[in-house]
Design an enzyme around this catalytic site. Sequence first.
Site, PDB file in Angstrom:
ATOM      1  N   ASP A 142      -6.447 -62.626 -29.219  1.00  0.00           N
ATOM      2  CA  ASP A 142      -5.535 -61.309 -29.479  1.00  0.00           C
ATOM      3  C   ASP A 142      -6.779 -60.367 -30.090  1.00  0.00           C
ATOM      4  O   ASP A 142      -7.372 -60.618 -31.109  1.00  0.00           O
ATOM      5  CB  ASP A 142      -4.343 -61.698 -30.365  1.00  0.00           C
ATOM      6  CG  ASP A 142      -3.506 -60.317 -30.177  1.00  0.00           C
ATOM      7  OD1 ASP A 142      -4.096 -59.457 -30.596  1.00  0.00           O
ATOM      8  OD2 ASP A 142      -2.566 -60.531 -29.568  1.00  0.00           O
ATOM      9  N   SER A 185      -3.215 -55.918 -26.993  1.00  0.00           N
ATOM     10  CA  SER A 185      -2.090 -56.780 -26.821  1.00  0.00           C
ATOM     11  C   SER A 185      -1.195 -55.991 -25.843  1.00  0.00           C
ATOM     12  O   SER A 185      -1.243 -55.442 -24.815  1.00  0.00           O
ATOM     13  CB  SER A 185      -1.595 -57.141 -28.016  1.00  0.00           C
ATOM     14  OG  SER A 185      -0.626 -58.190 -27.879  1.00  0.00           O
TER      15      SER A 185
END
Length: 358
Positions: A197, A45
């Site tokens: 993610d 991320s």
Amino acid sequence: MTTQQTKTIDLALQGGGSHGAITWGVLDRLLEDTRLKISAISGTSAGAMNAVVLADGLHEGGREGARESLHKFWRGVSDAARFSPIQPAPWDWLMGNSSLDHSPSYLLFESLTQLVAPAKLNPLGINPLRDLVAELVDFERVNACRSATVFVTATNVRTGRAKVFSQPEISAETVMASACLPFMFPAVEIDGEAYWDGGYSGNPALFPLVDHRDCQDLVVVQVNPFERQQSPQSARDIINRINEITFNTSLIKELRSIQLLQQLIDTERLDAERYRSMRIHLIHAEHEVEQLSASSKLNAQWNFVSSLFHQGRRWADQWLDENFDALGQRSTFDLDAVFSDTFRPLERGCAPGDDSGQ
């Protein structure tokens, strides 16, 4: 005249939205120290964004190029956020409060993301962050970088397993896949697979660094606290704590695996280098991060981002003062203390309940 000793480290960078600016500060301080050489970086991320920006700058202009690229990137993130509909409430802005908990636009957005799928909420797929990454990062340079190997982790939606991308397959899409929160963005498709993610499966992934073998000192830059001193009371705080536990679970499991491997090496007296013994280090300040609200991860105002940057530099500066000499010698993060309540491998020849070999 003594020759300056250079020590090699691998970096594991957590995600955390705007809190990734803390990691920027840590990286800036580490790059400033010419006694250190970064061999590999694993990021998820915001950690993945920091990793590719660093590699881009490092390939183009060395240490100072990497520091300049990171500054330019985070300045760009902040500039782009000025046009975001999600802004602090006027009274919070005046008081210098980083939280968005009282922002009408944030509260509306938070409610909508719980009710409407991202593809319907944003049918045109508008993502200023993706555009910024594509504009500011030269992925040809990232993939050509030989100074530091880069690993970017995303979560395969279909299998639930971590997918680790590395050179030469790193792109703006792989980075955005690593940062794709499913309540905010549609899944990113790469080669026919959908990704969310990377924090769900590796925040960050450590196994690529263990497999890398060029270095045995692994430094985790943590921005999501393992522990909190107080139990959450409000619904928002409960959800935030659930997310923290979820995003830390994969990291804790990998740290536990590394500890078990080290115990096995010690117990069986195995060759440490052959069996990938790792020295683990952690740069973090849980108490300081604990004071930040979850909503502030979407606050990219420059004064807030800049304060996080300086906080990260202080963390790294303190860590270097206390632990630099230990690099190449021993771990500075005590895994045995963290996992003291779990089982240990028995020495060969020991029966259960027999502590004679321990």
